[in-house]
Design a protein around this motif. Structure first.
Motif, PDB file in Angstrom:
ATOM      1  N   LYS A   1       0.845  -1.195   0.000  1.00 39.32           N
ATOM      2  CA  LYS A   1       0.000   0.000   0.000  1.00 39.32           C
ATOM      3  C   LYS A   1       0.877   1.241   0.000  1.00 39.32           C
ATOM      4  O   LYS A   1       2.049   1.199   0.362  1.00 39.32           O
ATOM      5  N   GLN A   2       0.285   2.333  -0.425  1.00 39.00           N
ATOM      6  CA  GLN A   2       0.975   3.611  -0.478  1.00 39.00           C
ATOM      7  C   GLN A   2       0.059   4.645   0.173  1.00 39.00           C
ATOM      8  O   GLN A   2      -1.153   4.621  -0.038  1.00 39.00           O
ATOM      9  N   PHE A   3       0.630   5.565   0.982  1.00 38.56           N
ATOM     10  CA  PHE A   3      -0.190   6.516   1.714  1.00 38.56           C
ATOM     11  C   PHE A   3       0.647   7.732   2.099  1.00 38.56           C
ATOM     12  O   PHE A   3       1.864   7.729   1.962  1.00 38.56           O
ATOM     13  N   TYR A   4      -0.018   8.768   2.595  1.00 39.86           N
ATOM     14  CA  TYR A   4       0.642   9.998   3.029  1.00 39.86           C
ATOM     15  C   TYR A   4       0.430  10.157   4.525  1.00 39.86           C
ATOM     16  O   TYR A   4      -0.687  10.008   5.023  1.00 39.86           O
TER      17      TYR A   4
ATOM     18  N   SER B   1       5.232  12.896   4.972  1.00 41.42           N
ATOM     19  CA  SER B   1       5.892  11.748   4.354  1.00 41.42           C
ATOM     20  C   SER B   1       4.993  11.026   3.362  1.00 41.42           C
ATOM     21  O   SER B   1       3.902  10.570   3.703  1.00 41.42           O
ATOM     22  N   HIS B   2       5.490  10.922   2.141  1.00 45.88           N
ATOM     23  CA  HIS B   2       4.902  10.021   1.152  1.00 45.88           C
ATOM     24  C   HIS B   2       5.472   8.651   1.502  1.00 45.88           C
ATOM     25  O   HIS B   2       6.694   8.493   1.598  1.00 45.88           O
ATOM     26  N   THR B   3       4.613   7.684   1.724  1.00 46.84           N
ATOM     27  CA  THR B   3       5.018   6.437   2.369  1.00 46.84           C
ATOM     28  C   THR B   3       4.489   5.233   1.606  1.00 46.84           C
ATOM     29  O   THR B   3       3.414   5.288   1.020  1.00 46.84           O
ATOM     30  N   ALA B   4       5.256   4.156   1.643  1.00 44.98           N
ATOM     31  CA  ALA B   4       4.820   2.892   1.044  1.00 44.98           C
ATOM     32  C   ALA B   4       5.173   1.754   1.990  1.00 44.98           C
ATOM     33  O   ALA B   4       6.190   1.799   2.675  1.00 44.98           O
ATOM     34  N   MET B   5       4.328   0.743   2.010  1.00 47.69           N
ATOM     35  CA  MET B   5       4.620  -0.501   2.704  1.00 47.69           C
ATOM     36  C   MET B   5       4.829  -1.543   1.615  1.00 47.69           C
ATOM     37  O   MET B   5       3.958  -1.743   0.763  1.00 47.69           O
ATOM     38  N   VAL B   6       6.019  -2.149   1.616  1.00 47.49           N
ATOM     39  CA  VAL B   6       6.308  -3.217   0.666  1.00 47.49           C
ATOM     40  C   VAL B   6       6.386  -4.517   1.436  1.00 47.49           C
ATOM     41  O   VAL B   6       6.640  -4.532   2.639  1.00 47.49           O
ATOM     42  N   ARG B   7       6.162  -5.620   0.724  1.00 42.42           N
ATOM     43  CA  ARG B   7       6.055  -6.911   1.405  1.00 42.42           C
ATOM     44  C   ARG B   7       6.683  -8.010   0.564  1.00 42.42           C
ATOM     45  O   ARG B   7       6.612  -8.003  -0.662  1.00 42.42           O
ATOM     46  N   LYS B   8       7.298  -8.952   1.276  1.00 47.86           N
ATOM     47  CA  LYS B   8       7.808 -10.176   0.665  1.00 47.86           C
ATOM     48  C   LYS B   8       7.459 -11.299   1.623  1.00 47.86           C
ATOM     49  O   LYS B   8       8.075 -11.419   2.683  1.00 47.86           O
TER      50      LYS B   8
END
Length: 135
Positions: A33-36, A42-49
């Motif tokens: 997901k991507q959010f502010y 902060s322009h923010t992203a959650m990345v996952r593996k």
């Protein structure tokens, strides 16, 4: 004692889009997901593996990463959070793959206590990969 489990690590970068691309291309993370975050600008992203999550921040007006934070031995000489570490099955195979992907390998450690390496991601932040015998 209260129970808890690891949720995610976080890193600040100068370009969120470049970092999302790097974490996907080099380490195989996908964008969750991507959010502010207004309070942090902060322009923010959650990345996952798989079960691993990593939060990436592009903060408006942030200072660049100091040069000594880009070198593992120098970074340890300053108090504060240092890096996140991931387990790999075979360090040599991992290093070959990182070389093919032109990752910036900062340090390789081969000691009696264990083997690991540090790579610099696209913004220079350090990430450690540890070969751990789980037998």
């Amino acid at each position: 004692m209260a129970e808890f489990a690891f949720h995610h690590g976080g890193v600040s970068v100068p370009s969120l889009e470049e970092a999302i691309d790097w974490y996907a291309r080099v380490l195989g993370f996908t964008l969750e997901k991507q959010f502010y975050i207004a309070a942090a600008r902060s322009h923010t992203a959650m990345v996952r593996k798989g079960p691993l999550r990593f939060e990436i921040f592009e903060v408006e007006g942030a200072s660049p990463l100091p040069d000594d934070r880009r070198h593992p031995p120098q970074d340890l000489a300053t108090h504060g959070n240092k890096h996140v570490a991931f387990r790999v099955k075979n360090l040599d195979s991992f290093l070959l793959e990182m070389g093919e992907k032109q990752a910036d390998i900062a340090l390789v450690v081969r000691e009696t206590f264990g083997k690991s390496c540090f790579i610099r991601e696209c913004a220079g932040n350090l990430i450690e990969f540890v070969e751990e015998d789980v037998s």
